[in-house]
Each structure stands twice: as C-alpha cells, then as structure tokens.
Design an enzyme around this catalytic site. Structure first.
Site, PDB file in Angstrom:
ATOM      1  N   ASP A 103       0.869  -1.172   0.000  1.00 47.27           N
ATOM      2  CA  ASP A 103       0.000   0.000   0.000  1.00 47.27           C
ATOM      3  C   ASP A 103       0.907   1.223   0.000  1.00 47.27           C
ATOM      4  O   ASP A 103       2.115   1.124   0.248  1.00 47.27           O
ATOM      5  CB  ASP A 103      -0.955  -0.022   1.200  1.00 47.27           C
ATOM      6  CG  ASP A 103      -2.171   0.885   0.971  1.00 47.27           C
ATOM      7  OD1 ASP A 103      -2.109   1.758   0.074  1.00 47.27           O
ATOM      8  OD2 ASP A 103      -3.179   0.732   1.692  1.00 47.27           O
TER       9      ASP A 103
HETATM   10  C1  BGC Z   1      -5.126   3.169   0.108  1.00 42.55           C
HETATM   11  C2  BGC Z   1      -5.131   2.218  -1.052  1.00 42.55           C
HETATM   12  C3  BGC Z   1      -4.968   2.984  -2.334  1.00 42.55           C
HETATM   13  C4  BGC Z   1      -3.704   3.811  -2.262  1.00 42.55           C
HETATM   14  C5  BGC Z   1      -3.441   4.597  -3.514  1.00 42.55           C
HETATM   15  C6  BGC Z   1      -3.956   4.114   0.072  1.00 42.55           C
HETATM   16  O1  BGC Z   1      -4.120   5.118   1.025  1.00 42.55           O
HETATM   17  O2  BGC Z   1      -5.125   2.439   1.322  1.00 42.55           O
HETATM   18  O3  BGC Z   1      -6.326   1.477  -1.061  1.00 42.55           O
HETATM   19  O4  BGC Z   1      -4.954   2.106  -3.428  1.00 42.55           O
HETATM   20  O5  BGC Z   1      -3.832   4.713  -1.184  1.00 42.55           O
HETATM   21  O6  BGC Z   1      -4.364   5.623  -3.647  1.00 42.55           O
END
Ligand code: BGC
Length: 720
Positions: free
Chosen positions: A297
């Site tokens: 993530d």
């Molecule tokens: C989220 C993810 C997301 C990523 C990119 C993170 O804060 O947990 O689900 O894909 O950001 O935007």
C-alpha cells in the site's frame, strides 16, 4: 483516494446493456473469462486490441514474445536478459510520476519491450481525479444484491473504464471482512462474511481482468480499522486468521486468479503486513500458491532487506526502500540475487498472463470512459443494491398521486453518493433524490426542506401525505466513525418528522450500519448506501415500485453501540497500539448468534414488495442442497436463498455459517427448485496445532432461509 460503481434489472436487460457497451469499446480481452456462476450471459467484447506485431527477427531476439509459451516460461526467458538496474526498476514506483493521472507508475523498458505499469484506484469508479468516468454505487451497495453475476458485470464495467483510461493495474477490489462496524472503509468493502466476500471477490476480479487490467486484491491483511492504521498491530490467533480473514483472499487467488495483492498498512501479530513472513511467504506462496505480485500500500513499506526477504515484491508509490537501497543490498550480498529475480518474476508472470506484452494499450487518462450503457448500469446496480428494511402501514410502494416531502440534506442539497479517501471519484452528474422523485411523481406535490431547521422540516412534513427523510454518514478512508450514531442533528430530525407525520420513510445513505433510536416511530426504512451518480433515479424506482427491492444486508445492524462484537476498547480502536481480536471466530452475525444477542436487522435480511415461501428441503449425495422457492405474492420479484451450515459441537465453530446462496427471479405464483452444492470447506476447520485445514466427518446441520435469522428449513446430514 477513492471510487464507486453499479447495475440493474433483469438478466435480459443486463445483457442488452453490456452488449451495447461492448460494441462501442475497443478492449483487450483475455479469452478465459467466464461468468462466475456460468449462468449469466457473458458480455462479448467485440474488438480485441491488435496484438503487437513483431517482425520475425525481433521475435527471435525476444523469445519471450512467443505466445505459445506459458507466462512462467516467458517470464524466465525475459528475466535472463535483464540487468540488475532493469530489475530494480520493476520493483518500485516512481514519484513524481512522468505521466498525467494515475496513482502509481512503473516505467516500461523499451529495450526489452516491457510495458509501463499504470495504476489507478477504482472501487466504484476510476479515481485519482479522473474525469469523464461513471460513478457507480459503493461496493457495499453493489454486493447487497447478493448476485455474483451483477458483481461480475460490475467488475467488467470498472475494468473497461480503467482500460479506456490507460490503466493496466486497477487497484481493487477491497475484500477485507468487516470486523468493526465503525470501520471507515466499510462502504468500499463487501461486508462481514468470509464466504460471501470470497464469492464477490472472484466475480469482480474476473470481471475486471476480463477487460484488460490486472486486478488487485486489497488490503492484505487484517486491515479492519482506520484508527492508528499506520501502526496498529492486529493480534489475532491463527485459526481466526485462516477461517475468517483469509478466505476472501484465498478465493481471489485460487479462483479469481488475481494478478496482484496489496499488503496493508497495519501489522499482524507484531509484523507489518508488507514484511510479514507468515502472511507473504507461508500463506500466500506456500499455502495458496500465489504466483502474482505483492505490492505495498502507499507508504506501507518499512524496510529493504526484511521486506524483500519476507515476500514484498514491489514498493509503492516510490523507491525509498526498493530503489538504490535494494540495489546496494543485492550488490553487497545482503540480499541474494535470486530473491530479487523472484520478485521480478512474480510481477512478470501476471503481466504475461494478462496479455500486457501482447496487446497495445490504446487508452489514455484524457479519454472519455463514459457511455449511456454505463449510466444505465450504474442505475441498475443502485436499484438492485437498495435494501428495504421496514415497510409497515402499506406505505410502500408509493402512489404517484401522493404529496411528498423530501427532507434532509442528502435528499436535496447534498446527495451522499460516495465515500471518501482513495475511492473518491468525480461523478459526471448526480441525480438528487428530490429530482428523482419529482421526475417520477406529480412534481407539483413534492416539497422539500434540508432539515437544518428541524421545526421547519417538521412543518413541511406535516403538510404532506408522505414524509421521506434522507439521512447520511460521511465515511472515509483514514478515519473510523467515532460511533454508530447518525452524525449531527439527524436523529432529532427523524424523530421530529416522525412525530409530525406518521407516514414517514427514512432513507439511509450510509456506508455501514447506524443505530436507529427512532425505528419504531417510522413506517419504513430503506438502506440505499452510497448509490453513485443515479442516486435519485434509483431511490424513486424503489419508492414507487418500478423496481421491486431484492437486496439483502451483507452485514448486521446492531440495536445499541454496546451490543456489537467489538465493543471493548482493547478490541477497537485498541490499546497500546494493539487491537485484540478476542472475539475470535465470532465476527459479525456469528457473534450475535453465539451470544444470543438480537440484532436490529440481521445479516442477510431484506424485504420485498412480494412474499416468498421456501419448501421441500432435500440434501442429496455430494452435499447437494435442493429447495423450492415460490413467489406467493402478486408482483414479480427476486429472493435470495441462503444456506448456513452448523458444525458438530466438537468442532467449536459459531452456531451457523453461510456456505452457499443463490438469487432467484420469480413471477407471481411461480416456483423454482434451487440447487446448491456445499463445498468441502463447509465441513472443515483449521487446526492451529497442525497449521492446516482438516476435513471433519460428523453430523452437520443444514439451515436454509432468507436471512441469518430467518431459517425455516432445517435438516441434519452425516459427513463421512
Ligand atoms: C489506500 C489504497 C490505495 C492507495 C493509492 C492508500 O491510502 O489504502 O487502497 O490504493 O492509497 O491511492
């Protein structure tokens, strides 16, 4: 960042919409995708992108372009030609990104013909600020139809728009089991049951990947709260991890063939998800045989050698740990070069499998991904996901002649159509409930008040035949709701309106459960979730009976804040940085059942404008469950047959657990026999002492009904 999507109606209708959508699209399609149930009309994609044509001499130089080889063979051939720098380039994103749009980017390699990776969020729409996209309903709404064919089409719609936008890795779906009802990302999830989430994950992932992009199952694992999410340590026993939290990911990998898995921010049992050897190696690789890649993530990578050694393949969105530091670790011998090769191979295999080397991605971030078909599909998903929770005094469906007061901000001035965070997207338009009802009813008889002045709203309610109060929560990634109450003065608004007009309907635009202290005072309650751009049209269709509601709750609504499985502070939001999963297997309805706690509305529950009867339960050889469903009312409608399994006491499982379901459309008076097969896992438990699943012979109870608390049919079977 964030997104949303949706869908509607009969199978024929769906087929027409999808076929129409497909005709005007130029999409790359892997031949394999099938309807997950095998029953829905598979949407045909008319025009596959042209395979990249390689002159013969280049083909010889690039033997990995031989499509007759397996993805693994091709990946290995390519890997042999890659320099250390070229390998390092593949295992992290770059910031700032050299391209407009997207949320993650891995540069391509012109020398070897490796395409760039363009990653975009997309749980209910293409996110990251994209324009000219469709805002579908939130996933929690989409799954409330309990229809895997809808979810397959939902994945296709999302995947298609992502592909048109130039995305080749679509970040979704979010498949974590909802453990804490206050969880800020409940709206972008599928609900509280592991089996149910697995079915929906398989359907949506196949839909997305059928349209070109690689899908991404997130967030792995125990991502069950936003509070303290960058540090929180989920303390969970192995059996609970395996039986409750892992099954959606296992299904996504083994049946959905998802190309990527996103490791989460949180820790599980002391180790960050993105460097957790048990999760990334023992479970993903050894147990589940995952052959795709694990990406972190955004900002969830915490180390170089530990993360690389323990199974993280790719850092997102930057190169802090997997850039120079990783190169030095390999050159300096702290990390075996084979480990890096393994990570690159894990990335290449799904890229080959998904055809990213063999077709031209002609989409672009500026492209228009919208279509009339997707607007209609968004409406259908919202309609089929709207749950009718209460309907007394024969208030619904409404007569077109009634005078109607639309109250609450979400009804008129501020429709609540999506959640916040990485799922958020730019709706091309939003139909407010006020506009939707005005279009459908006698517009002259529709009044409204935003409810900021409660006395004024009650006055408007008093002078109408019917009062409809729209209430909402503002759920978002990054924070949990502080409690389960409707925020602001909304409970007082509902109470005042209900006191002024006994013919009051409450429509909930929430991403998860809320308390309803006023529930006995109102005539009807509808959970519309975050319904996407077609909000007003969808709710009007339900209110006036153009669509017969058929959705069911994918999670439990509690009576009070104290009567939930995670009411203790050490469970949520946790103490000293730890959240204790002390409820064990008793997540969601399992807890309500094992503690004899009454829910307000149970898992699996939802009303219709017609009535159904289940009869003639038979369990035949091979654990085949057969049951007759009859529409005993006067309208066509759909019922969801739900099969729950109760284990022998010795297995120490929750009282009963969902193991099969099917949605059946029935005309008035019509009967159908539904046949469902219970899989081997229905009769298995995870033995922590042996670290494996074990099939358990014995006497099992089979319950069949239409919610987790309405199971009129029951029988006992012996499993050898
Ligand atoms: C989220 C993810 C997301 C990523 C990119 C993170 O804060 O947990 O689900 O894909 O950001 O935007």
């Amino acid at each position: 960042m964030m997104i949303q999507h949706e869908f509607r109606g009969s199978r024929n209708w769906l087929f027409l919409v999808l076929s129409a959508a497909c005709l005007c699209l130029s999409l790359a399609v892997s031949a394999a995708a099938q309807s997950p149930s095998g029953t829905a009309p598979a949407a045909k994609l008319s025009q596959a992108d042209a395979p990249a044509r390689m002159p013969a001499k280049i083909s010889v130089q690039k033997p990995w372009m031989n499509r007759a080889l397996t993805p693994l063979q091709r990946a290995n051939l390519l890997l042999k030609q890659m320099t250390l720098d070229e390998k390092i380039t593949m295992v992290h994103g770059v910031t700032p990104m050299p391209v407009k749009g997207y949320v993650g980017y891995v540069p391509g390699n012109p020398r070897l013909g490796i395409p760039a990776l363009t990653l975009a969020d997309g749980r209910a729409a293409v996110g990251n600020g994209a324009h000219d996209i469709t805002l579908f309903p939130a996933p929690i709404a989409a799954v409330s139809g309990w229809d895997v064919d809808v979810m397959h089409a939902f994945g296709e719609a999302l995947g298609r728009e992502q592909w048109l936008k130039g995305t080749n890795v679509a970040l979704g779906p979010s498949i974590d089991v909802v453990r804490v009802p206050e969880w800020g990302r409940t709206f972008e999830s599928y609900g509280e049951d592991p089996y149910f989430n697995g079915r929906m994950a398989v359907a949506e992932i196949k839909g997305i990947q059928r349209q070109g992009p690689i899908a991404d199952a997130n967030m792995y694992m125990t991502m069950n709260q936003e509070s303290n999410r960058f540090k929180e340590d989920s303390r969970v026993d192995e059996r609970t991890l395996q039986e409750i939290y892992l099954p959606p990911f296992a299904a996504a990998i083994q049946e959905g063939h998802v190309g990527t898995v996103m490791c989460a921010y949180v820790k599980t049992n002391g180790d960050y998800s993105c460097e957790n050897q048990y999760l990334l190696k023992d479970v993903l690789r050894t147990q589940l045989k995952f052959d795709g890649w694990v990406m972190s993530d955004w900002g969830a990578t915490h180390s170089t050698v530990d993360a690389a050694q323990n199974g993280l393949d790719q850092q997102m969105p930057d190169d802090k740990f997997f850039g120079d530091k990783l190169r030095q670790a390999v050159s300096g011998g702290q990390l075996n070069a084979d480990v890096l090769d393994g990570h690159v191979r894990n990335i290449l295999v799904p890229m080959f499998r998904q055809g990213l080397f063999d077709k031209t991605q002609s989409g672009s971030w500026e492209a228009n991904a919208r279509s009339k078909a997707h607007d209609a599909f968004s409406l259908m998903v919202a309609e089929q996901g709207t749950v009718l929770l209460k309907n007394e005094k024969q208030i619904l469906p409404l007569a077109a002649s009634a005078s109607i007061a639309i109250l609450g901000e979400a009804g008129s001035t501020a429709p609540k159509v999506e959640g916040g965070g990485s799922s958020a997207a730019n709706a091309p338009y939003i139909v407010s409930p006020l506009d939707g009802v005005r279009k459908r009813a006698n517009a002259a008889k529709v009044t409204s008040a935003d409810g900021k002045d409660i006395a004024a709203a009650a006055g408007v309610a008093r002078s109408a035949d019917i009062a409809i109060v729209f209430v909402h929560t503002a759920e978002t990634e990054g924070s949990d709701r502080p409690d389960l109450q409707l925020p602001g003065n909304q409970d007082a608004l509902v109470a005042a309106v209900a006191a002024a007009n006994p013919m009051t309907i409450v429509v909930l635009d929430t991403g998860g459960p809320v308390l309803m202290p006023w529930v006995d005072a109102v005539a009807a309650v509808i959970e519309a979730w975050y319904p996407g751009q077609e909000d007003g049209n969808a709710i009007a269709a339900i209110l006036f009976g153009d669509v017969n509601p058929s959705a069911k709750l994918p999670l439990t609504f509690p009576v009070t804040a104290a009567a939930i499985p995670t009411a203790q502070k050490e469970q949520w939001p946790g103490m000293d940085g730890r959240s204790l999963y002390s409820e064990g297997l008793n997540v969601g309805y399992r807890w309500y059942d094992s503690t004899n706690t009454n829910p307000l509305f149970p898992f699996g529950f939802g009303l219709s404008y017609t009535t159904f009867r289940l009869s003639h339960l038979v369990v035949a050889a091979g654990a085949q469950v057969k049951v007759d469903v009859t529409n005993t009312g006067k309208r066509a409608g759909a019922e969801v047959v739900q099969v729950y399994v109760g284990h022998p006491t010795a297995n120490q499982e929750p009282p009963h657990q969902l193991r099969a379901f099917a949605k059946v459309q029935l005309k008035p008076g019509e009967s159908k026999t539904v046949s469902l097969v219970l899989d081997r896992q229905s009769f298995s438990v995870y033995e922590s002492s042996q670290h494996r699943w074990s099939h358990k012979p014995g006497k099992y109870e089979i319950f069949v009904g239409t919610s987790s608390r309405d199971l009129p049919l029951h029988t006992t079977i012996a499993i050898q």
